[in-house]
Scaffold this active site. Structure first.
Site, mmCIF file in Angstrom:
data_model
loop_
_atom_site.group_PDB
_atom_site.id
_atom_site.type_symbol
_atom_site.label_atom_id
_atom_site.label_comp_id
_atom_site.label_asym_id
_atom_site.label_seq_id
_atom_site.Cartn_x
_atom_site.Cartn_y
_atom_site.Cartn_z
ATOM 1 N N THR A 15 29.142 31.365 25.393
ATOM 2 C CA THR A 15 29.390 32.778 25.077
ATOM 3 C C THR A 15 30.768 32.964 24.442
ATOM 4 O O THR A 15 30.908 33.596 23.396
ATOM 5 C CB THR A 15 29.325 33.632 26.371
ATOM 6 O OG1 THR A 15 28.110 33.323 27.040
ATOM 7 C CG2 THR A 15 29.405 35.112 26.086
ATOM 8 N N VAL A 16 31.816 32.405 25.064
ATOM 9 C CA VAL A 16 33.177 32.610 24.555
ATOM 10 C C VAL A 16 33.440 31.704 23.347
ATOM 11 O O VAL A 16 34.027 32.138 22.347
ATOM 12 C CB VAL A 16 34.239 32.383 25.664
ATOM 13 C CG1 VAL A 16 35.646 32.630 25.125
ATOM 14 C CG2 VAL A 16 33.970 33.289 26.865
ATOM 15 N N LYS A 91 39.785 28.857 34.363
ATOM 16 C CA LYS A 91 40.479 29.243 35.610
ATOM 17 C C LYS A 91 40.223 28.280 36.765
ATOM 18 O O LYS A 91 41.092 28.035 37.589
ATOM 19 C CB LYS A 91 40.098 30.663 36.021
ATOM 20 C CG LYS A 91 38.608 30.942 36.111
ATOM 21 C CD LYS A 91 38.175 31.900 35.054
ATOM 22 C CE LYS A 91 36.671 31.803 34.843
ATOM 23 N NZ LYS A 91 36.115 32.947 34.180
ATOM 24 N N GLU A 115 45.920 32.516 28.365
ATOM 25 C CA GLU A 115 45.805 33.971 28.563
ATOM 26 C C GLU A 115 44.391 34.387 28.979
ATOM 27 O O GLU A 115 44.200 35.256 29.834
ATOM 28 C CB GLU A 115 46.202 34.685 27.268
ATOM 29 C CG GLU A 115 46.240 36.190 27.370
ATOM 30 C CD GLU A 115 47.283 36.688 28.351
ATOM 31 O OE1 GLU A 115 48.469 36.599 28.055
ATOM 32 O OE2 GLU A 115 46.894 37.168 29.445
ATOM 33 N N VAL A 118 42.654 34.580 32.847
ATOM 34 C CA VAL A 118 42.792 35.659 33.832
ATOM 35 C C VAL A 118 42.594 37.005 33.146
ATOM 36 O O VAL A 118 43.308 37.343 32.198
ATOM 37 C CB VAL A 118 44.196 35.646 34.489
ATOM 38 C CG1 VAL A 118 44.292 36.740 35.553
ATOM 39 C CG2 VAL A 118 44.493 34.292 35.093
ATOM 40 N N GLY A 172 26.496 39.025 29.478
ATOM 41 C CA GLY A 172 27.425 37.912 29.258
ATOM 42 C C GLY A 172 28.739 38.031 30.024
ATOM 43 O O GLY A 172 29.726 37.402 29.668
ATOM 44 N N ASP A 186 35.739 33.280 41.797
ATOM 45 C CA ASP A 186 36.313 33.416 40.452
ATOM 46 C C ASP A 186 37.608 34.239 40.523
ATOM 47 O O ASP A 186 38.634 33.861 39.946
ATOM 48 C CB ASP A 186 35.268 34.096 39.543
ATOM 49 C CG ASP A 186 35.810 34.350 38.144
ATOM 50 O OD1 ASP A 186 35.751 33.440 37.313
ATOM 51 O OD2 ASP A 186 36.285 35.478 37.883
ATOM 52 N N LYS A 190 41.683 33.164 39.800
ATOM 53 C CA LYS A 190 42.594 33.909 38.925
ATOM 54 C C LYS A 190 43.831 34.367 39.699
ATOM 55 O O LYS A 190 44.949 34.352 39.152
ATOM 56 C CB LYS A 190 41.847 35.111 38.336
ATOM 57 C CG LYS A 190 40.744 34.675 37.362
ATOM 58 C CD LYS A 190 39.801 35.815 37.061
ATOM 59 C CE LYS A 190 38.743 35.429 36.044
ATOM 60 N NZ LYS A 190 37.673 36.422 35.933
HETATM 61 N N1 HSE Z 1 32.770 35.959 35.046
HETATM 62 C C1 HSE Z 1 34.074 36.424 34.753
HETATM 63 C C2 HSE Z 1 34.164 37.893 35.169
HETATM 64 C C3 HSE Z 1 34.365 36.292 33.285
HETATM 65 O O1 HSE Z 1 33.129 38.489 35.449
HETATM 66 O O2 HSE Z 1 35.242 38.420 35.240
HETATM 67 C C4 HSE Z 1 35.820 36.397 32.953
HETATM 68 O O3 HSE Z 1 36.577 35.394 33.569
#
Ligand code: HSE
Length: 407
Positions: A15-16, A91, A115, A118, A172, A186, A190
């Protein structure tokens, strides 16, 4: 005569990664205009195409958007040892192998920029590294996961947890394994990264205490609304008793708090310090194109030689027992003396009640209250005692509350 292009080796095309390639192509001419060199994708590595060594040998800089620990760690280390600058959004890797990566970047005198790792497009890393590098920071509060913020926003408007999660995946926002989002892991990764930046202290993901949103009940959101509260997954990193406390929990906020209005996949980070009072920055925290714009910003920053000041480290002493206000949900028999017995036990453990909502439901009643700030260990002991009463019909539920009220 035009100068050589600046060749970017791209590892990962999800995706990114694919959004980054598209954005770079769109912006290349303008970047060349102010920078003198035109950035181009010099090779792409995916599971089925490209060879790492070949891409590395031709690249000026490596962008890692594979995610996960291996082979991303190996590729980044090899790139830096070969003298290449690197940009990553990883991350998990930074929060678990950060020291090894930072050390390698130092040893080989290359830039390691992250960058996008996070809060997506929100430039919090740069603000902490550069703008606030001379400001002693007391506390950071943040909404740093877009998926969970999107889910909580949708649930507050009546959607079910499962539908909201599916929608976040379709758009996404979610990780490849969305359990990393909903479990708080996640966000914890961060917060470990932010804590390191803000306090100059290596913090590993395992040092962060975290809790997710999977176990929340939608009626908690409803009762809380009556008390003027909205729910967010909040990460915090703060100085405590000469040490540092880093944690992630679902937390209620009163409306008017700078983080309370942050909705959908948006993220926000509030930095507090005596010198600056507080600064809140917010913006899109997830999504391919949004995250890709932060990655491209890092690439341009390397091309133009952005600064990376060192920070003096704070001794790592992680504090788990912190003070917080709590929301408390009790399912009890509706009979005389119940409220008195509960408040008696809470009082004995220094738990002071700020507000209460009680709702009778035939034989049973819901007793929902918000406490004043109390040490978590005292609250846990009090709740354990309350849970032993024969009039308690279900396990008591607690959620943190940030107690500042704004009018
Ligand atoms: N899955 C992460 C979120 C994507 O929902 O924030 C960005 O790091």
């Amino acid at each position: 005569m035009s100068s050589e292009p600046f060749r970017v080796g791209l590892l990962g095309f999800g995706t990114v990664g694919s959004a980054f390639a598209e954005l770079l192509e769109e912006r290349a001419a303008e970047i060349e205009r102010f920078n003198g060199r035109r950035p181009v994708i010099g090779g792409v590595l995916t599971r089925s195409r490209g060879g790492f060594e070949e891409i590395l040998s031709e690249a000026d800089l490596i962008v890692e958007l594979i995610g996960g620990l291996e082979p991303a760690r190996d590729y980044l280390l090899r790139s830096m040892r070969a003298g290449r600058h690197v940009v990553t959004a990883n991350k998990q890797l930074l929060s678990q192998h950060g020291e090894e990566l930072f050390e390698t970047a130092r040893e080989h005198d290359v830039r390691l920029r992250f960058e996008a790792a996070v809060a997506g497009a929100v430039p919090v890393v740069r603000v902490l590294e550069e703008s606030l590098s001379a400001t002693p920071i007391e506390r950071i509060h943040g909404i740093v996961n877009g998926t969970t913020n999107f889910i909580l926003t949708e649930m507050a408007h009546g959607a079910s947890y499962a539908d909201a999660l599916k929608d976040a995946q379709r758009r996404g926002f979610a990780e490849a394994d969305p359990s990393d989002d909903v479990s708080g892991r996640d966000a914890a990764a961060k917060m470990a990264i932010l804590a390191r930046l803000a306090f100059g202290t290596p913090v590993h993901l395992d040092d962060v205490r975290y809790e997710g949103i999977e176990h929340l009940h939608s009626d908690d959101l409803e009762y809380a609304r009556e008390l003027g509260l909205g729910l967010k997954l909040i990460g915090a990193a703060e100085r405590r008793q000469g040490g540092l406390s880093v944690h992630v929990h679902p937390t209620f906020l009163y409306s008017g708090h700078p983080l309370a209005a942050v909705a959908g996949p948006f993220n926000a980070v509030t930095v507090e310090s005596e010198a600056i009072t507080e600064i809140t920055i917010s913006g899109p925290g997830a999504g391919g194109r949004q995250t890709a714009s932060a990655v491209l910003g890092d690439v341009v920053s390397v091309m133009t030689g952005g600064a990376r000041p060192p920070a003096p480290p704070l001794p790592l002493r992680l504090i788990e027992d912190v003070e917080s206000a709590f929301y408390l949900h009790l399912d009890v028999a509706d009979r005389p003396g119940v409220l008195a017995a509960v408040t008696q036990v809470l009082g004995e453990h220094d738990v002071s009640i700020k507000s209460v909502v009680q709702r009778g439901m035939g034989e049973r009643a819901r007793l929902v209250m918000v406490t004043h700030p109390v040490l978590e260990s005292s609250l846990r002991t009090a709740i354990a005692r309350v849970g032993e009463f024969d009039f308690v019909r279900a396990a008591p539920r607690t959620i943190r509350v940030i107690e500042e009220e704004f009018v």
